[in-house]
Motif scaffolding. Structure first.
Motif, PDB file in Angstrom:
ATOM      1  N   MET A 211     -17.552 -13.156  -4.034  1.00 31.39           N
ATOM      2  CA  MET A 211     -18.450 -12.626  -4.644  1.00 31.39           C
ATOM      3  C   MET A 211     -19.832 -12.275  -3.056  1.00 31.39           C
ATOM      4  SD  MET A 211     -18.502 -12.543  -7.683  1.00 31.39           S
ATOM      5  CE  MET A 211     -17.084 -13.777  -8.880  1.00 31.39           C
ATOM      6  N   GLU A 212     -20.089 -12.854  -3.123  1.00 25.93           N
ATOM      7  CA  GLU A 212     -20.467 -12.895  -1.778  1.00 25.93           C
ATOM      8  C   GLU A 212     -20.213 -11.590  -0.777  1.00 25.93           C
ATOM      9  OE1 GLU A 212     -21.716 -17.729   0.490  1.00 25.93           O
ATOM     10  OE2 GLU A 212     -20.198 -16.519   0.949  1.00 25.93           O
ATOM     11  N   ASP A 213     -18.777 -11.587  -0.242  1.00 25.92           N
ATOM     12  CA  ASP A 213     -19.240 -10.277  -0.099  1.00 25.92           C
ATOM     13  C   ASP A 213     -19.579  -8.894  -0.639  1.00 25.92           C
ATOM     14  OD1 ASP A 213     -17.670 -11.520   1.908  1.00 25.92           O
ATOM     15  OD2 ASP A 213     -15.427 -10.760   1.300  1.00 25.92           O
ATOM     16  N   ARG A 214     -19.358  -8.700  -1.687  1.00 31.92           N
ATOM     17  CA  ARG A 214     -20.191  -7.810  -2.886  1.00 31.92           C
ATOM     18  C   ARG A 214     -21.079  -7.933  -3.285  1.00 31.92           C
ATOM     19  NH1 ARG A 214     -15.084  -8.722  -2.921  1.00 31.92           N
ATOM     20  NH2 ARG A 214     -13.524  -7.066  -2.866  1.00 31.92           N
ATOM     21  N   ASN A 215     -22.010  -9.040  -3.025  1.00 30.23           N
ATOM     22  CA  ASN A 215     -23.429  -9.464  -2.851  1.00 30.23           C
ATOM     23  C   ASN A 215     -23.659  -9.233  -4.296  1.00 30.23           C
ATOM     24  OD1 ASN A 215     -24.612  -8.973   0.160  1.00 30.23           O
ATOM     25  ND2 ASN A 215     -24.313  -6.707   0.216  1.00 30.23           N
TER      26      ASN A 215
ATOM     27  N   THR B 128     -22.731 -15.219  -6.882  1.00 34.49           N
ATOM     28  CA  THR B 128     -22.589 -16.024  -6.263  1.00 34.49           C
ATOM     29  C   THR B 128     -23.378 -17.133  -6.267  1.00 34.49           C
ATOM     30  OG1 THR B 128     -22.675 -13.631  -4.284  1.00 34.49           O
ATOM     31  CG2 THR B 128     -23.026 -16.705  -3.800  1.00 34.49           C
ATOM     32  N   PHE B 129     -24.302 -16.983  -7.106  1.00 32.10           N
ATOM     33  CA  PHE B 129     -24.879 -18.067  -7.302  1.00 32.10           C
ATOM     34  C   PHE B 129     -23.689 -19.658  -8.192  1.00 32.10           C
ATOM     35  CE2 PHE B 129     -26.953 -20.715 -10.961  1.00 32.10           C
ATOM     36  CZ  PHE B 129     -27.488 -21.686  -9.852  1.00 32.10           C
ATOM     37  N   VAL B 130     -23.324 -18.300  -9.088  1.00 35.85           N
ATOM     38  CA  VAL B 130     -22.560 -19.124 -10.451  1.00 35.85           C
ATOM     39  C   VAL B 130     -20.872 -19.310  -9.651  1.00 35.85           C
ATOM     40  CG1 VAL B 130     -21.055 -18.794 -11.626  1.00 35.85           C
ATOM     41  CG2 VAL B 130     -23.532 -18.423 -12.406  1.00 35.85           C
ATOM     42  N   ALA B 131     -20.893 -18.875  -8.395  1.00 35.29           N
ATOM     43  CA  ALA B 131     -19.350 -19.240  -7.379  1.00 35.29           C
ATOM     44  C   ALA B 131     -19.944 -20.747  -6.509  1.00 35.29           C
ATOM     45  CB  ALA B 131     -19.173 -18.234  -7.320  1.00 35.29           C
ATOM     46  N   HIS B 132     -20.419 -20.998  -6.486  1.00 37.64           N
ATOM     47  CA  HIS B 132     -21.375 -22.357  -5.812  1.00 37.64           C
ATOM     48  C   HIS B 132     -21.687 -22.839  -6.428  1.00 37.64           C
ATOM     49  CE1 HIS B 132     -21.903 -20.497  -1.129  1.00 37.64           C
ATOM     50  NE2 HIS B 132     -22.220 -19.550  -1.439  1.00 37.64           N
ATOM     51  N   ARG B 133     -21.993 -23.036  -7.294  1.00 34.14           N
ATOM     52  CA  ARG B 133     -22.337 -23.829  -8.788  1.00 34.14           C
ATOM     53  C   ARG B 133     -21.220 -24.541  -8.671  1.00 34.14           C
ATOM     54  NH1 ARG B 133     -23.420 -22.351 -14.631  1.00 34.14           N
ATOM     55  NH2 ARG B 133     -21.215 -21.920 -14.393  1.00 34.14           N
ATOM     56  N   ASP B 134     -19.829 -24.044  -9.694  1.00 37.78           N
ATOM     57  CA  ASP B 134     -18.655 -23.766  -9.994  1.00 37.78           C
ATOM     58  C   ASP B 134     -17.984 -24.761  -9.105  1.00 37.78           C
ATOM     59  OD1 ASP B 134     -19.669 -22.620 -12.249  1.00 37.78           O
ATOM     60  OD2 ASP B 134     -18.344 -21.128 -11.810  1.00 37.78           O
ATOM     61  N   TYR B 135     -17.787 -24.457  -7.677  1.00 35.65           N
ATOM     62  CA  TYR B 135     -17.611 -25.345  -6.591  1.00 35.65           C
ATOM     63  C   TYR B 135     -17.973 -26.487  -6.523  1.00 35.65           C
ATOM     64  CZ  TYR B 135     -14.935 -26.529  -2.261  1.00 35.65           C
ATOM     65  OH  TYR B 135     -14.618 -26.997  -0.803  1.00 35.65           O
ATOM     66  N   CYS B 136     -19.453 -26.737  -6.127  1.00 33.02           N
ATOM     67  CA  CYS B 136     -20.028 -27.813  -5.835  1.00 33.02           C
ATOM     68  C   CYS B 136     -19.597 -28.560  -7.073  1.00 33.02           C
ATOM     69  CB  CYS B 136     -21.250 -27.369  -5.940  1.00 33.02           C
ATOM     70  SG  CYS B 136     -22.260 -27.218  -4.049  1.00 33.02           S
ATOM     71  N   MET B 137     -20.191 -28.468  -8.516  1.00 33.13           N
ATOM     72  CA  MET B 137     -19.673 -29.231  -9.926  1.00 33.13           C
ATOM     73  C   MET B 137     -18.680 -29.897  -9.977  1.00 33.13           C
ATOM     74  SD  MET B 137     -20.850 -28.209 -13.697  1.00 33.13           S
ATOM     75  CE  MET B 137     -19.177 -27.361 -14.028  1.00 33.13           C
ATOM     76  N   ILE B 138     -17.748 -29.086  -9.519  1.00 35.41           N
ATOM     77  CA  ILE B 138     -16.434 -29.408  -9.556  1.00 35.41           C
ATOM     78  C   ILE B 138     -15.570 -30.374  -8.725  1.00 35.41           C
ATOM     79  CG2 ILE B 138     -13.648 -28.886  -9.373  1.00 35.41           C
ATOM     80  CD1 ILE B 138     -14.117 -26.206 -10.945  1.00 35.41           C
ATOM     81  N   LEU B 139     -16.551 -29.873  -7.066  1.00 37.96           N
ATOM     82  CA  LEU B 139     -16.162 -31.201  -6.118  1.00 37.96           C
ATOM     83  C   LEU B 139     -16.892 -32.599  -6.299  1.00 37.96           C
ATOM     84  CD1 LEU B 139     -14.155 -31.679  -3.983  1.00 37.96           C
ATOM     85  CD2 LEU B 139     -16.699 -30.648  -2.234  1.00 37.96           C
ATOM     86  N   PHE B 140     -18.139 -32.556  -7.379  1.00 38.02           N
ATOM     87  CA  PHE B 140     -18.413 -33.592  -7.307  1.00 38.02           C
ATOM     88  C   PHE B 140     -18.189 -34.327  -8.652  1.00 38.02           C
ATOM     89  CE2 PHE B 140     -22.498 -35.587 -10.363  1.00 38.02           C
ATOM     90  CZ  PHE B 140     -23.144 -35.973  -8.735  1.00 38.02           C
ATOM     91  N   MET B 141     -17.744 -33.788  -9.511  1.00 33.36           N
ATOM     92  CA  MET B 141     -17.125 -34.440 -10.559  1.00 33.36           C
ATOM     93  C   MET B 141     -15.837 -35.124  -9.321  1.00 33.36           C
ATOM     94  SD  MET B 141     -16.965 -32.744 -13.687  1.00 33.36           S
ATOM     95  CE  MET B 141     -16.771 -31.005 -13.274  1.00 33.36           C
TER      96      MET B 141
END
Length: 289
Positions: free
Chosen positions: A110-114, A119-132
């Motif tokens: 997502m970042e490579d394609r701007n 990109t926000f959602v991709a970071h959110r999903d990663y952080c939320m899953i690792l947080f849980m």
């Protein structure tokens, strides 16, 4: 009998010097329960096969009241319910590594394609899953977590939560890895909402949408097992127990209450430090792929 079991527990308490805690008692009682269940499964079929009958005054054939048959019926009903609603199990270490590795690749894509919102959602999903995975919190507590409940002490984030179900006050020290990821995510969050894990438009991400997101990611990662928010809670418990072999520690981490009504859930500084070290070791292993 009930009195014999009570005497057995009292004997164990005396052997321990009178300081046997409730968790130890429950473990012993659970073992007794499983033993009786084993004996019942072995004998019930034979007992029912030998069941006798009698004929009433009108010549109707009737069964003799057999308590074993009643127990068997209850046992069969319980097994049927278990088959209908099987116990949810967590992900393996390897499954979790694969899922997190995919999520990392998704962020880069997502970042490579701007793609701003993606990109926000991709970071959110990663952080939320690792947080849980680190905290084991129920999704209701994750979804309602506010941005101002997160503080930073150097390279570690500190999160304060009041659980919606039990109203307990919990405090977590996140790993350095997750702290770094959350700091990057907050830059993209940019006060979209007062809740931490919101939608791109600033709305609340409900449980159904979160589970749909997890299902999409697990399919893309090539996992063939169901993954839900509650799966991640189970996974957290399993990972932490495998790391520590300490049931009391996992019980405190997941916020499970005691059977005694007077016991309150509190954290000591020693337990907080142990939690911080354990979550760091577990996360380091998960992201090392």
């Amino acid at each position: 009998s009930k009195s014999e079991i009570s005497a057995y527990v009292l004997g164990l308490q005396k052997e321990s010097g009178g300081d046997m805690n409730i968790d130890s008692k429950q473990i012993h009682l659970s073992s007794i329960k499983r033993f009786y269940g084993f004996l019942f499964d072995e004998s019930a079929e034979r007992a029912i096969a030998d069941m006798q009958y009698y004929y009433d005054d009108r010549g109707n054939k009737r069964e003799i009241n057999n308590p074993t048959a009643t127990l068997k019926a209850v046992n069969t009903s319980a097994k049927a319910k278990l088959m209908k609603n099987p116990r949810k199990e967590g992900l393996t270490v390897r499954d979790t590594q694969i899922l997190l590795a995919y999520l990392t690749d998704n962020i880069k894509y997502m970042e490579d394609r701007n793609y701003t919102d993606r990109t926000f959602v991709a970071h959110r999903d990663y952080c939320m899953i690792l947080f849980m995975l680190e905290t084991g919190l129920r999704y209701s507590d994750v979804a309602s977590l506010e941005v101002d409940k997160i503080g930073f002490n150097g390279n570690r984030a500190i999160v304060n939560v009041v659980t919606q179900k039990t109203k307990k006050e919990l405090k977590f020290i996140l790993s350095e890895y997750l702290t770094y990821a959350i700091k990057k995510y907050l830059e993209l969050h940019n006060d979209r909402s007062f809740v931490l894990f919101c939608t791109a438009s600033g709305g609340v991400l409900d449980n159904k949408s979160a589970n749909k997101m997890l299902d999409k990611h697990r399919k893309a990662a090539g996992l063939d097992k169901e993954v839900t928010c509650h799966t991640l809670r189970h996974t957290c418990g399993a990972l932490m127990y495998n790391e520590t072999k300490d049931l009391a520690f996992v019980k405190e981490l997941l916020g499970h209450g005691s059977v005694t009504t007077t016991q309150r859930y509190v954290y000591s500084e020693d337990v907080m430090e142990e939690m911080a070290e354990t979550t760091a070791r577990v996360t380091d292993r998960l992201v090392a792929i």
